[in-house]
Scaffold this motif. Structure first.
Motif, PDB file in Angstrom:
ATOM      1  N   SER A   1      46.429  44.556 -21.751  1.00  0.00           N
ATOM      2  CA  SER A   1      45.235  45.283 -22.181  1.00  0.00           C
ATOM      3  C   SER A   1      45.434  45.973 -23.530  1.00  0.00           C
ATOM      4  N   VAL A   2      46.663  46.226 -23.894  1.00  0.00           N
ATOM      5  CA  VAL A   2      46.889  46.806 -25.217  1.00  0.00           C
ATOM      6  C   VAL A   2      47.246  45.723 -26.235  1.00  0.00           C
ATOM      7  N   GLY A   3      46.755  44.550 -25.952  1.00  0.00           N
ATOM      8  CA  GLY A   3      46.918  43.461 -26.922  1.00  0.00           C
ATOM      9  C   GLY A   3      48.365  43.039 -27.107  1.00  0.00           C
ATOM     10  N   LEU A   4      49.173  43.245 -26.060  1.00  0.00           N
ATOM     11  CA  LEU A   4      50.565  42.821 -26.096  1.00  0.00           C
ATOM     12  C   LEU A   4      51.348  43.373 -27.278  1.00  0.00           C
ATOM     13  N   LYS A   5      51.003  44.581 -27.636  1.00  0.00           N
ATOM     14  CA  LYS A   5      51.847  45.281 -28.606  1.00  0.00           C
ATOM     15  C   LYS A   5      53.252  45.407 -28.003  1.00  0.00           C
ATOM     16  N   TRP A   6      54.256  45.184 -28.776  1.00  0.00           N
ATOM     17  CA  TRP A   6      55.620  45.280 -28.243  1.00  0.00           C
ATOM     18  C   TRP A   6      55.981  46.731 -27.980  1.00  0.00           C
ATOM     19  N   LEU A   7      56.258  47.037 -26.746  1.00  0.00           N
ATOM     20  CA  LEU A   7      56.627  48.401 -26.379  1.00  0.00           C
ATOM     21  C   LEU A   7      58.093  48.656 -26.670  1.00  0.00           C
ATOM     22  N   GLY A   8      58.863  47.613 -26.766  1.00  0.00           N
ATOM     23  CA  GLY A   8      60.302  47.773 -27.050  1.00  0.00           C
ATOM     24  C   GLY A   8      60.745  46.593 -27.883  1.00  0.00           C
ATOM     25  N   CYS A   9      61.980  46.270 -27.780  1.00  0.00           N
ATOM     26  CA  CYS A   9      62.511  45.164 -28.563  1.00  0.00           C
ATOM     27  C   CYS A   9      62.759  43.972 -27.664  1.00  0.00           C
ATOM     28  N   PRO A  10      62.486  42.785 -28.141  1.00  0.00           N
ATOM     29  CA  PRO A  10      62.888  41.615 -27.367  1.00  0.00           C
ATOM     30  C   PRO A  10      64.404  41.536 -27.326  1.00  0.00           C
TER      31      PRO A  10
ATOM     32  N   THR B   1      45.814  26.449 -24.486  1.00  0.00           N
ATOM     33  CA  THR B   1      46.514  25.403 -25.238  1.00  0.00           C
ATOM     34  C   THR B   1      46.879  25.902 -26.640  1.00  0.00           C
ATOM     35  N   ASP B   2      46.081  26.873 -27.152  1.00  0.00           N
ATOM     36  CA  ASP B   2      46.430  27.315 -28.509  1.00  0.00           C
ATOM     37  C   ASP B   2      47.623  28.260 -28.461  1.00  0.00           C
ATOM     38  N   GLN B   3      48.434  28.151 -29.501  1.00  0.00           N
ATOM     39  CA  GLN B   3      49.753  28.760 -29.544  1.00  0.00           C
ATOM     40  C   GLN B   3      49.715  30.273 -29.307  1.00  0.00           C
ATOM     41  N   ARG B   4      48.682  30.939 -29.848  1.00  0.00           N
ATOM     42  CA  ARG B   4      48.622  32.398 -29.746  1.00  0.00           C
ATOM     43  C   ARG B   4      48.441  32.816 -28.288  1.00  0.00           C
ATOM     44  N   LYS B   5      47.506  32.142 -27.606  1.00  0.00           N
ATOM     45  CA  LYS B   5      47.255  32.498 -26.210  1.00  0.00           C
ATOM     46  C   LYS B   5      48.447  32.103 -25.318  1.00  0.00           C
ATOM     47  N   VAL B   6      49.039  30.970 -25.630  1.00  0.00           N
ATOM     48  CA  VAL B   6      50.234  30.547 -24.883  1.00  0.00           C
ATOM     49  C   VAL B   6      51.301  31.636 -24.982  1.00  0.00           C
TER      50      VAL B   6
ATOM     51  N   LEU C   1      71.989  14.855 -24.646  1.00  0.00           N
ATOM     52  CA  LEU C   1      70.801  14.004 -24.761  1.00  0.00           C
ATOM     53  C   LEU C   1      69.552  14.870 -24.928  1.00  0.00           C
ATOM     54  N   CYS C   2      68.842  14.681 -26.038  1.00  0.00           N
ATOM     55  CA  CYS C   2      67.642  15.482 -26.305  1.00  0.00           C
ATOM     56  C   CYS C   2      66.396  14.667 -25.973  1.00  0.00           C
ATOM     57  N   PRO C   3      65.459  15.246 -25.219  1.00  0.00           N
ATOM     58  CA  PRO C   3      64.228  14.520 -24.923  1.00  0.00           C
ATOM     59  C   PRO C   3      63.291  14.501 -26.136  1.00  0.00           C
ATOM     60  N   PRO C   4      62.380  13.505 -26.197  1.00  0.00           N
ATOM     61  CA  PRO C   4      61.388  13.482 -27.274  1.00  0.00           C
ATOM     62  C   PRO C   4      60.526  14.743 -27.231  1.00  0.00           C
ATOM     63  N   ARG C   5      60.132  15.185 -28.398  1.00  0.00           N
ATOM     64  CA  ARG C   5      59.318  16.396 -28.497  1.00  0.00           C
ATOM     65  C   ARG C   5      57.938  16.142 -27.895  1.00  0.00           C
ATOM     66  N   PRO C   6      57.505  16.975 -26.946  1.00  0.00           N
ATOM     67  CA  PRO C   6      56.185  16.738 -26.351  1.00  0.00           C
ATOM     68  C   PRO C   6      55.065  16.987 -27.376  1.00  0.00           C
ATOM     69  N   LYS C   7      54.028  16.172 -27.277  1.00  0.00           N
ATOM     70  CA  LYS C   7      52.925  16.302 -28.242  1.00  0.00           C
ATOM     71  C   LYS C   7      51.897  17.345 -27.786  1.00  0.00           C
ATOM     72  N   ALA C   8      51.873  17.605 -26.473  1.00  0.00           N
ATOM     73  CA  ALA C   8      50.846  18.514 -25.958  1.00  0.00           C
ATOM     74  C   ALA C   8      51.466  19.525 -25.011  1.00  0.00           C
ATOM     75  N   VAL C   9      51.025  20.766 -25.115  1.00  0.00           N
ATOM     76  CA  VAL C   9      51.486  21.820 -24.201  1.00  0.00           C
ATOM     77  C   VAL C   9      50.273  22.552 -23.631  1.00  0.00           C
ATOM     78  N   ASN C  10      50.242  22.692 -22.319  1.00  0.00           N
ATOM     79  CA  ASN C  10      49.177  23.453 -21.655  1.00  0.00           C
ATOM     80  C   ASN C  10      49.802  24.532 -20.797  1.00  0.00           C
ATOM     81  N   VAL C  11      49.201  25.701 -20.811  1.00  0.00           N
ATOM     82  CA  VAL C  11      49.701  26.794 -19.975  1.00  0.00           C
ATOM     83  C   VAL C  11      48.564  27.303 -19.099  1.00  0.00           C
TER      84      VAL C  11
END
Lengths: 487, 487
Positions: free
Chosen positions: A29-38, A340-345, A285-295
């Motif tokens: 509700s406070v727009g995900l302002k960081w309350l501390g440090c990651p 799907t958009d990066q900001r909301k994800v 072994l690295c997998p191919p980079r996914p083209k689409a991400v949904n949350v």
């Protein structure tokens, strides 16, 4: 029904108990302002930077807090330092201020008193260091990014610290197969960028990615956020180069998907926390980079965060929508949102990523990382609420639903011996009764080595000790870690 | 480009050299009438059925064909038989006709002369058998479906044969997580049916599925047709129960996705071909059953068979069509066909599955199973055609493109020592030069144990021998297999 469907497509999935709704919806509700440090900025000392300790509260020496006795290893002499200087010229650190960062773990619970840090650049240098230490009976503490949760990466007494920080070269990348070969000290996030530029991703991702080394990831069999989708490092690591206790270089650094020639020795070193050998290079072994991400973020009675990744945005959205319609219509889920958009994800993921921080506001946090059969995953949380009553501020369970991995947190105003006694060994015994694991993804390190017996039978523990004795007869590699002291 | 795209979606993929077009398109032109017997019916003797040997051509005793000396184990006495009868009453087989099937491997290249076959039903019985054999210094040959390709599953001399055939019970299946726990003697195909009825599939599939046991699959780290899609058994096997050489039962039969408590002991036994312990039960993660299967068969300059599996028929067909359009337009592929209906899918797969049979029509076949970096996968075939000239009828390469696994076959009218000398050690040395594996998925068993050194350095071989000595100090478990005899 969701549980059944989710593992088919999701890359990562977390759930949390309703008790925490207040805390993190407030955050939202406070727009995900960081309350501390990651996590990364929260680390008081970055080992690679050798920053000053001034201003940090003092951390007690480990042997003052825990009942542990120094084993009869030699102590580092002037002659040893001279030998190290010949092996790694200009990369022998003895300045106490610089050593501080590598003597203290990032949770600031443990402090060793090592007098020397070595920074080799090649496997040959690691080999020469170990050959010397083995001959001289000097204990060695291998250290990657020093981001471990169980005190496996810092010395307990005066072990020689062998840092992989300068072993940070990519050796090769195959842009058809996605096989990456690199030195053990490469930082996970840097590898991530490297392979993403080539249209692949690393098969693992974790909160500490900005600091942790791939060698440390492999040595601790790190789980993390991509485990459900891309599986364990036991499948994705194709080869290792390891230096054994006596300095012998064991080269199993192949880049083959299939190799059934003899015993798979590299598996011995994956997850053995530097106690059987020092990993100096990794083929993965690295997998191919996914083209689409949904949350998707769902409610009732738990919060569930689902992330899917695939090759077609349209297909993936359609599949997820179908699932959501089904669970909404069935009443299994009461409400939810998709992104799907990066900001909301990122906003949705922040709800998960900031739980640790939110918990810390309560005061003191007792932390457990356990695996359970999925249908029992939350029972311990309910059980503990009854058992602990008002002695605990909160009993919180969240974690990786698809992996059966519960992060159990019990908070109080301050550390309390009474609460600890109510929690341990109760939590471990409860987990053992369900045939669960008392350390799902964090390993045993120094702090948990004595609870191994709750998840493994005596026959297994004995065999582990025999393997240790075979590979490291003098016990110089990361002593006081992983295995309980022998009777 | 195809190579890059394929691993994203394909469950299995094979390719073959154009030289074989004639052979198998002929097969297709006669409506895929079976010209011979598929693998399972081709096996002259089914061990479980104890069928008669009358009519089968005689197989030479192994020590008559290969230079191998019996080690100083005890021989089975009347007292031993009486002890076995007490442990497994009514399940001690000494009738020579019944023993024949278990003394001869299915390729009919090797014959042991064991005088006794034991058929335990429980781990406790296996434990008692091994305790007795260990005390008496009797060698033991563990046997599953006896479908191995390298002679790992039959006795070399008079080892006691311990069959898992009667240990064929499913212990549990979890219909949310898909985790199956079963005894080691369950036949792969039967497990496959069992989990398919519950909407899951086994994470592995192979030609011998009608006979092979899951315990044998794990003991040999079987690859097979689903490897590319679902990964190695090192990731999908979650737990094992193993009986050690002295009869100790090691219970690591957990059903947890994540467990970082100590060393992952089960990995020691995966792929160790029964030389370190006898697997008695397996916990394995089964993926959800795919709802849609698409197969494409492409030409130019190689034949490539691609199978995709997913959750939406429409999506999957669309993705595959997009890829096909791209490769057709680019000129990378000259022609191709797609199939979704079961009959056509099976017809396309028959082109792959009947290669072995087609080869056998040439007379004698020299067979190799190697892993190589994908870009070098076919070079050895071309090289050998030049090297062998008219001495070989055909030099054929096919295999698993996504896994870098080449099945190399050289045919001649009959066995020829001259041809063998031209092939070996040349093929192994060539593979070693590319840092490939001289046994990709078949293991080493009896036939290939002496080529281990081409794929593993002396340090690794020595460590393997030390592990063998630690776990089986008397060397009674599957002797003469996997590791070269110590100097």
């Amino acid at each position: 029904m969701v549980l059944h469907l989710v593992p088919r497509c999701s890359a990562r999935l977390f759930w949390a108990s309703p008790g925490w709704r207040r805390t993190y919806t407030q955050g939202a509700s406070v727009g995900l302002k960081w309350l501390g440090c990651p996590r990364d900025t929260y680390r008081p000392l970055a080992c690679r930077g050798y920053s000053s300790v001034s201003g940090s509260p003092e951390v007690m020496l480990t042997p003052e807090r825990y009942p542990v006795q120094r084993l009869p290893f030699s102590t580092v002499s002037e002659e040893d330092l001279a030998a190290f200087e010949r092996i790694t010229p200009g990369r022998v650190i003895t300045d106490p201020e610089q050593l501080e960062a590598c003597n203290v773990d990032w949770l600031r619970a443990l402090r060793g008193c090592s007098k020397v840090l070595l920074r080799p650049q090649t496997s040959e240098e690691v080999s020469q260091i170990l050959r010397h230490c083995h001959k001289r009976n000097l204990a060695v503490n291998p250290q990657g990014g020093n981001t471990g949760m169980v005190g496996g990466s810092v010395p307990v007494f005066d072990e020689v610290i062998l840092s992989t920080a300068l072993m940070n070269q990519v050796i090769s990348f195959h842009d058809v197969s996605g096989i990456l070969v690199c030195q053990a000290g490469c930082v996970l996030e840097e590898l991530s960028h490297y392979v993403q530029e080539r249209d692949f991703i690393m098969p693992l991702d974790l909160g500490a990615k900005g600091s942790c080394h791939i060698g440390g990831n492999v040595a601790t069999n790190a789980g993390g956020l991509r485990f459900l989708r891309y599986g364990s490092l036991r499948g994705t690591v194709l080869g290792l180069e390891v230096v054994l206790a006596d300095g012998t270089i064991l080269n199993c650094l192949t880049s083959l998907r299939k190799d059934n020639t003899g015993y798979d020795l590299k598996q011995l070193f994956i997850g053995s926390e530097g106690t059987l050998g020092i990993i100096t290079a990794v083929s993965i072994l690295c997998p191919p980079r996914p083209k689409a991400v949904n949350v998707a973020f769902l409610e009732s009675p738990f919060y569930v965060l689902v992330e899917t990744s695939g090759s077609s945005a349209g297909h993936d959205a359609e599949k997820l929508t179908n699932v959501l319609e089904k669970v909404l219509n069935s009443g299994l889920v009461s409400d939810g949102t998709m992104a799907t958009d990066q900001r909301k994800v990122q906003m949705l993921w922040a709800l998960r990523e900031r739980i640790t921080e939110a918990l810390s506001h309560d005061g003191y946090v007792f932390k457990y990382d356990i695996s359970l059969p999925v249908e029992r995953l939350y029972d311990l949380v309910i059980d503990l609420r009854t058992r602990l009553g008002p002695r605990a501020k909160h009993v919180v369970g969240y974690g990786h639903l698809g992996d059966g991995n519960l992060h159990l947190n019990v908070t109080a105003e301050a550390f309390s011996q009474e609460l600890l006694t109510a929690l341990e060994p109760y939590v471990y015994a409860w987990t053992a009764e369900q045939r669960g694991s008392v350390s799902a993804e964090h390993g045993l390190g120094f702090k948990k080595k004595n609870v191994l017996g709750y998840s493994k039978p005596p026959v297994a523990v004995k065999l582990m000790q025999q393997l240790k004795a075979l590979l490291d007869p003098k016990g110089i590699l990361n002593p006081y870690k992983t295995l309980p002291a022998q009777a």
